[in-house]
Scaffold this motif. Sequence first.
Motif, PDB file in Angstrom:
ATOM      1  N   VAL A 254       0.815  -1.214   0.000  1.00 48.17           N
ATOM      2  CA  VAL A 254       0.000   0.000   0.000  1.00 48.17           C
ATOM      3  C   VAL A 254       0.851   1.267   0.000  1.00 48.17           C
ATOM      4  CG1 VAL A 254      -1.967  -1.136   1.091  1.00 48.17           C
ATOM      5  CG2 VAL A 254      -0.288   0.056   2.519  1.00 48.17           C
ATOM      6  N   LEU A 255       2.104   1.148   0.425  1.00 46.54           N
ATOM      7  CA  LEU A 255       3.000   2.310   0.410  1.00 46.54           C
ATOM      8  C   LEU A 255       3.909   2.334  -0.812  1.00 46.54           C
ATOM      9  CD1 LEU A 255       3.991   2.369   4.188  1.00 46.54           C
ATOM     10  CD2 LEU A 255       2.645   4.108   2.981  1.00 46.54           C
ATOM     11  N   ALA A 256       3.734   1.378  -1.714  1.00 43.13           N
ATOM     12  CA  ALA A 256       4.614   1.263  -2.884  1.00 43.13           C
ATOM     13  C   ALA A 256       4.151   2.170  -4.016  1.00 43.13           C
ATOM     14  CB  ALA A 256       4.680  -0.191  -3.349  1.00 43.13           C
ATOM     15  N   TYR A 257       4.304   3.458  -3.820  1.00 47.08           N
ATOM     16  CA  TYR A 257       4.028   4.401  -4.898  1.00 47.08           C
ATOM     17  C   TYR A 257       5.091   5.496  -4.865  1.00 47.08           C
ATOM     18  CZ  TYR A 257       1.962   7.705  -1.504  1.00 47.08           C
ATOM     19  OH  TYR A 257       1.753   8.578  -0.462  1.00 47.08           O
ATOM     20  N   GLY A 258       5.277   6.157  -6.000  1.00 54.85           N
ATOM     21  CA  GLY A 258       6.379   7.106  -6.095  1.00 54.85           C
ATOM     22  C   GLY A 258       7.668   6.382  -6.438  1.00 54.85           C
TER      23      GLY A 258
END
Length: 276
Positions: free
Chosen positions: A49-53
């Motif tokens: 869920v934090l795997a962006y950017g």
Amino acid sequence: MRGKSLKRSLDALYRSYDFAGRVEHDPIIFPKKYRDKGDREAAGLVAAVLAYGKVTSFMPVVERILGSMGESPSAYLADLDLRGARRALHGVSYRFQGPDDILALLYSIGGLIRRRGSLEGAFMAHYSGGNPTTGPALAGLVEEIIEVDTSRVFGRKEKPRGFLQLFPSPRRGSACKRLNLYLRWMVRNHDIDLGLWKGVSPSKLVVPLDAHIARVSRCLGFTSRKSNDWKTAVEITGALRELDPKDPLKYDFALCHRGIMGLCKANLCKECELWN
């Protein structure tokens, strides 16, 4: 003939893909650090869920969060000491998520584990093999996570945008790229994926749609839709399912890599090796 030719080309890209090399630069490296199934589920959801950017931006944040949980993320979350976790995560934030959003993420996952026994149990409570995709089950899972009372974290019942941004839903039209990535990790048992959830068919998965896959898919005629939303993700997955009915997401890696490397050139489709 075009379909057979494209399948041969995509299969060749799939076979030549460096899966071992990708692991070191992929968030799946975090759940792979654990041996216990529940720990892999819990660490995987936090990482996904934090795997962006940028990878170089979110990887250190995930490492710091998981590092605060000790040897068993699942046990830590199921019996979360809110005060202790707040101290451990002091100052930890990432883009749209402040420290309280991240704390609420952990608190909500822990609440789900306590209620259902495991994250797999939570997902399977909403899953039906009769549905064409995992979309309805994913939507149910998201709703159950959001329904966890986080007022002890935020001091109010309302959940801020930073927390809600972590859990988009197919029912709201989102492509749900990161959550579909998590499901791919949990369900597929090939390549770098973990294959922990045996009760879900890989054929039901929906491609983790991002700008790279969307661009390549439009060039290949998998979709003519302009927006990168849930309907587009399902449409692209349907085209991939025609090439491999049992495991359509095997092509996710090759398509994404092709987009990231800039190998898909607009208006030059006929010169692309996938068309030959």
